[in-house]
Design a protein around this motif. Structure first.
Motif, mmCIF file in Angstrom:
data_model
loop_
_atom_site.group_PDB
_atom_site.id
_atom_site.type_symbol
_atom_site.label_atom_id
_atom_site.label_comp_id
_atom_site.label_asym_id
_atom_site.label_seq_id
_atom_site.Cartn_x
_atom_site.Cartn_y
_atom_site.Cartn_z
ATOM 1 N N ALA A 10 -38.604 -42.886 -25.852
ATOM 2 C CA ALA A 10 -38.422 -43.588 -27.115
ATOM 3 C C ALA A 10 -39.073 -42.823 -28.259
ATOM 4 N N THR A 11 -38.365 -42.718 -29.355
ATOM 5 C CA THR A 11 -38.890 -42.005 -30.514
ATOM 6 C C THR A 11 -40.236 -42.564 -30.939
ATOM 7 N N GLU A 12 -40.323 -43.892 -31.043
ATOM 8 C CA GLU A 12 -41.568 -44.494 -31.524
ATOM 9 C C GLU A 12 -42.723 -44.286 -30.547
ATOM 10 N N ASP A 13 -42.436 -44.236 -29.244
ATOM 11 C CA ASP A 13 -43.490 -43.992 -28.255
ATOM 12 C C ASP A 13 -44.007 -42.555 -28.346
ATOM 13 N N VAL A 14 -43.069 -41.605 -28.487
ATOM 14 C CA VAL A 14 -43.468 -40.200 -28.596
ATOM 15 C C VAL A 14 -44.243 -39.965 -29.890
ATOM 16 N N VAL A 15 -43.765 -40.544 -30.979
ATOM 17 C CA VAL A 15 -44.446 -40.371 -32.265
ATOM 18 C C VAL A 15 -45.850 -40.949 -32.215
ATOM 19 N N TYR A 16 -45.989 -42.128 -31.637
ATOM 20 C CA TYR A 16 -47.327 -42.728 -31.529
ATOM 21 C C TYR A 16 -48.258 -41.810 -30.747
ATOM 22 N N MET A 17 -47.800 -41.328 -29.592
ATOM 23 C CA MET A 17 -48.641 -40.474 -28.758
ATOM 24 C C MET A 17 -49.049 -39.205 -29.500
ATOM 25 N N LEU A 18 -48.100 -38.535 -30.119
ATOM 26 C CA LEU A 18 -48.392 -37.268 -30.764
ATOM 27 C C LEU A 18 -49.241 -37.435 -32.019
ATOM 28 N N GLU A 19 -48.887 -38.390 -32.853
ATOM 29 C CA GLU A 19 -49.646 -38.570 -34.089
ATOM 30 C C GLU A 19 -51.090 -38.980 -33.800
ATOM 31 N N ARG A 20 -51.295 -39.818 -32.795
ATOM 32 C CA ARG A 20 -52.667 -40.211 -32.431
ATOM 33 C C ARG A 20 -53.447 -39.017 -31.882
ATOM 34 N N ALA A 21 -52.726 -38.030 -31.375
ATOM 35 C CA ALA A 21 -53.366 -36.821 -30.848
ATOM 36 C C ALA A 21 -53.546 -35.759 -31.929
ATOM 37 N N GLY A 22 -53.130 -36.080 -33.162
ATOM 38 C CA GLY A 22 -53.288 -35.134 -34.253
ATOM 39 C C GLY A 22 -52.155 -34.154 -34.407
ATOM 40 N N ILE A 23 -51.011 -34.441 -33.762
ATOM 41 C CA ILE A 23 -49.837 -33.569 -33.862
ATOM 42 C C ILE A 23 -48.803 -34.239 -34.754
ATOM 43 N N SER A 24 -48.478 -33.605 -35.861
ATOM 44 C CA SER A 24 -47.564 -34.189 -36.835
ATOM 45 C C SER A 24 -46.120 -34.142 -36.350
ATOM 46 N N THR A 25 -45.388 -35.232 -36.604
ATOM 47 C CA THR A 25 -43.961 -35.286 -36.280
ATOM 48 C C THR A 25 -43.105 -35.419 -37.535
ATOM 49 N N GLY A 26 -43.738 -35.733 -38.648
ATOM 50 C CA GLY A 26 -42.998 -35.949 -39.881
ATOM 51 C C GLY A 26 -42.289 -37.283 -39.940
ATOM 52 N N LEU A 27 -42.547 -38.150 -38.967
ATOM 53 C CA LEU A 27 -41.870 -39.445 -38.914
ATOM 54 C C LEU A 27 -42.825 -40.584 -39.247
ATOM 55 N N ASP A 28 -42.270 -41.627 -39.842
ATOM 56 C CA ASP A 28 -43.024 -42.812 -40.249
ATOM 57 C C ASP A 28 -42.956 -43.838 -39.119
ATOM 58 N N LEU A 29 -44.071 -44.053 -38.433
ATOM 59 C CA LEU A 29 -44.073 -44.934 -37.271
ATOM 60 C C LEU A 29 -43.720 -46.366 -37.642
ATOM 61 N N GLU A 30 -44.221 -46.863 -38.755
ATOM 62 C CA GLU A 30 -43.923 -48.247 -39.138
ATOM 63 C C GLU A 30 -42.429 -48.442 -39.377
ATOM 64 N N LYS A 31 -41.788 -47.444 -39.994
ATOM 65 C CA LYS A 31 -40.346 -47.570 -40.213
ATOM 66 C C LYS A 31 -39.577 -47.491 -38.895
ATOM 67 N N LEU A 32 -40.076 -46.703 -37.952
ATOM 68 C CA LEU A 32 -39.452 -46.652 -36.636
ATOM 69 C C LEU A 32 -39.568 -47.998 -35.922
ATOM 70 N N ILE A 33 -40.730 -48.623 -36.044
ATOM 71 C CA ILE A 33 -40.938 -49.934 -35.420
ATOM 72 C C ILE A 33 -40.026 -50.972 -36.070
ATOM 73 N N GLU A 34 -39.874 -50.901 -37.394
ATOM 74 C CA GLU A 34 -38.942 -51.805 -38.089
ATOM 75 C C GLU A 34 -37.521 -51.588 -37.580
ATOM 76 N N THR A 35 -37.156 -50.320 -37.375
ATOM 77 C CA THR A 35 -35.814 -50.010 -36.882
ATOM 78 C C THR A 35 -35.633 -50.514 -35.452
ATOM 79 N N HIS A 36 -36.686 -50.400 -34.638
ATOM 80 C CA HIS A 36 -36.647 -50.943 -33.281
ATOM 81 C C HIS A 36 -36.309 -52.432 -33.321
ATOM 82 N N ARG A 37 -36.974 -53.174 -34.199
ATOM 83 C CA ARG A 37 -36.744 -54.616 -34.276
ATOM 84 C C ARG A 37 -35.336 -54.924 -34.762
#
Length: 314
Positions: free
Chosen positions: A255-282
């Motif tokens: 899942a995009t949002e799962d990968v983004v969460y993991m990487l961003e929390r590890a300090g690796i930038s993805t260029g993606l907005d996690l909150e907007k991904l979560i909104e899109t999930h819903r």
């Protein structure tokens, strides 16, 4: 172990509009597919696999490929990818005038290649090379995915040497990248590390991209192993949807949002907005009328302190 990050940034390729939806039984409207693409762009996606140009009888969900392309937003900074399996599909994709990159597919085993695209494995490599050449001749780019790189639903284990040899042949066509796909989600981090390094060794400087399914719960671990081995581009699908009509038990993509969460929390930038991904999930949960596999889409991101929440709600 060093605290140094493997990399400071990773490129994400959003495959939800194609791979995420292609195996769904409920027909998704062109309007909703375009809305998903627009939401992905709003969340920061800059490479999106928007559709596939295949026989609609084989994959009914992609029957509206031309209509989807006609409705794509005019965004010069976004690369729109169309999946193609043969010359006819490539011609259709290029004729839309909206596809920037052709995504070709070859398969590591004969049985799966025959079921997926009516070719032998060797033939699928030759056709993929031809499709990349067609893209280049049209002033576009081409990339290739090696399906069943980590295991086949029909033949079982796939020799790593076979995948490496295929990648070496494909590199002669000079695609922008070669992807290793765990089509049925049987890979493990050790296997990923070995295969990524071996393929990189024969195709560099052409980069390796990875495409993992989370069928057996190893998807995120495999993404991390791939990045540690040098991969800088990762496929993922919003909501964790996905599957292959020709591969039994090929459950959803990472899942995009799962990968983004993991990487961003590890300090690796993805260029993606996690909150907007979560909104899109819903939103997508409502469109699909079912719970989606992504964990972060359901649980949300890292909990905010009470003081921050109070300020946001004030």
């Amino acid at each position: 172990m060093s605290d140094k990050l493997y990399t400071s940034a990773v490129e994400m390729v959003e495959v939800g509009p194609r791979d995420g939806l292609q195996n769904e039984a409920v027909q998704i409207s062109t309007f909703d597919k375009l809305a998903l693409i627009e939401r992905a762009i709003a969340a920061g996606s800059r490479r999106i696999e928007v559709t596939s140009f295949v026989n609609p009888k084989a994959v009914p969900q992609m029957a509206d490929a031309d209509a989807v392309c006609a409705g794509l937003p005019e965004r010069d900074e976004v690369t729109y990818i169309g999946l193609v399996l043969n010359g006819r599909g490539a011609e259709r994709a290029l004729a839309t005038g909206r596809i920037d990159q052709l995504g070709a597919v070859c398969v590591a085993t004969d049985t799966f290649a025959q079921k997926n695209q009516r070719q032998t494995s060797d033939q699928s490599v030759e056709v993929a090379q031809e499709l990349v050449a067609m893209a280049q001749a049209a002033g576009k780019t081409g990339q290739v995915t090696i399906g069943a790189s980590f295991g086949c639903p029909f033949e079982g284990e796939v020799a790593e040497e076979r995948v490496v040899a295929m990648a070496e042949q494909l590199a002669k066509a000079n695609p922008v990248e070669i992807a290793l796909a765990d089509t049925i989600g049987v890979g493990n981090p050790a296997h990923v590390t070995r295969l990524v390094k071996a393929v990189t060794g024969v195709i560099a400087p052409i980069p390796v991209r990875v495409h993992f399914h989370n069928t057996r719960g190893t998807g995120l671990a495999n993404v991390w192993a791939a990045i540690a081995a040098g991969v800088r581009t990762v496929d993922a699908s919003i909501g964790g949807l996905g599957g292959c009509p020709f591969a039994p038990s090929a459950a959803g993509n990472v899942a995009t949002e799962d990968v983004v969460y993991m990487l961003e929390r590890a300090g690796i930038s993805t260029g993606l907005d996690l909150e907007k991904l979560i909104e899109t999930h819903r939103w997508l949960t409502g469109v699909m009328d079912k719970q989606l596999p992504a964990m972060v889409g359901r649980s949300g991101g890292f909990p905010k302190p009470a003081e921050t929440l109070k300020k946001e709600l004030a």
